[in-house]
Design a protein around this motif. Sequence first.
Motif, mmCIF file in Angstrom:
data_model
loop_
_atom_site.group_PDB
_atom_site.id
_atom_site.type_symbol
_atom_site.label_atom_id
_atom_site.label_comp_id
_atom_site.label_asym_id
_atom_site.label_seq_id
_atom_site.Cartn_x
_atom_site.Cartn_y
_atom_site.Cartn_z
ATOM 1 N N ALA A 1 0.926 -1.107 -0.137
ATOM 2 C CA ALA A 1 -0.092 0.092 0.026
ATOM 3 C C ALA A 1 0.818 1.284 0.092
ATOM 4 O O ALA A 1 0.599 2.392 -0.798
ATOM 5 C CB ALA A 1 -1.083 0.051 1.133
ATOM 6 N N LEU A 2 1.954 1.225 0.749
ATOM 7 C CA LEU A 2 2.762 2.366 0.964
ATOM 8 C C LEU A 2 3.475 2.707 -0.443
ATOM 9 O O LEU A 2 3.611 3.626 -1.005
ATOM 10 C CB LEU A 2 3.856 2.280 1.977
ATOM 11 N N ASP A 3 3.830 1.416 -1.281
ATOM 12 C CA ASP A 3 4.530 1.556 -2.449
ATOM 13 C C ASP A 3 3.362 2.154 -3.584
ATOM 14 O O ASP A 3 3.936 2.982 -4.315
ATOM 15 C CB ASP A 3 5.069 0.224 -3.068
ATOM 16 N N PHE A 4 2.155 1.601 -3.414
ATOM 17 C CA PHE A 4 1.118 1.909 -4.501
ATOM 18 C C PHE A 4 0.795 3.353 -4.225
ATOM 19 O O PHE A 4 0.540 4.190 -5.162
ATOM 20 C CB PHE A 4 0.074 1.067 -4.488
ATOM 21 N N PHE A 5 0.367 3.735 -2.949
ATOM 22 C CA PHE A 5 -0.251 5.088 -2.722
ATOM 23 C C PHE A 5 0.658 6.101 -2.436
ATOM 24 O O PHE A 5 0.563 7.228 -2.334
ATOM 25 C CB PHE A 5 -1.321 4.975 -1.548
ATOM 26 N N GLY A 6 2.021 5.467 -1.956
ATOM 27 C CA GLY A 6 3.109 6.660 -1.656
ATOM 28 C C GLY A 6 3.031 7.287 -0.047
ATOM 29 O O GLY A 6 2.107 6.837 0.617
#
Length: 171
Positions: free
Chosen positions: A45-50
Amino acid sequence: MRSIIAALLLACISFFPAASLAQSQEPSAWQVEKCEIYRQSWDKALDFFGTDNLNYDFIAQNENFIASACTAPPGVCAQSSQELEIANALTIAMMNAGAASTFLPFRCRADGPSPGPAASGAAPDAVLCHAQLELLLNGNKLTEEEAAVYAAQCACLEQRQQAGAQTDCAQ
């Protein structure tokens, strides 16, 4: 003789609660697996949403939840639309993995900030309604007519809270 028996009974009684407490603190294989799935989903999620617009507390609370082997009491509160998107993605990922919603760390205090477009102090039902509506609209899951009905439902929930009434908001 009675004092020896009393001492033995006291020792046994004090030993067994401690032993059962130690056993209850061991996570089950399913708890360990759920936590690993959550950790992986969090990373994705952090990778995808930043992380550009994430509140430090949101990140720290999620990291603390993972560091606690996913046993910390719920207290992570999404405050921005990006945090809400991450919380929703994590919820969906965990539900798809077979975890109950009670596993998740997401809980907002009634006196704390509330996610989504609802005003501060809004009823939890109205806050949830607005968050779900935003998610459905962002995913293009509703027709204009359905969105209007859903928005009216959210407004009804807010009005019900403000009036303190227990009226039915079903549309």
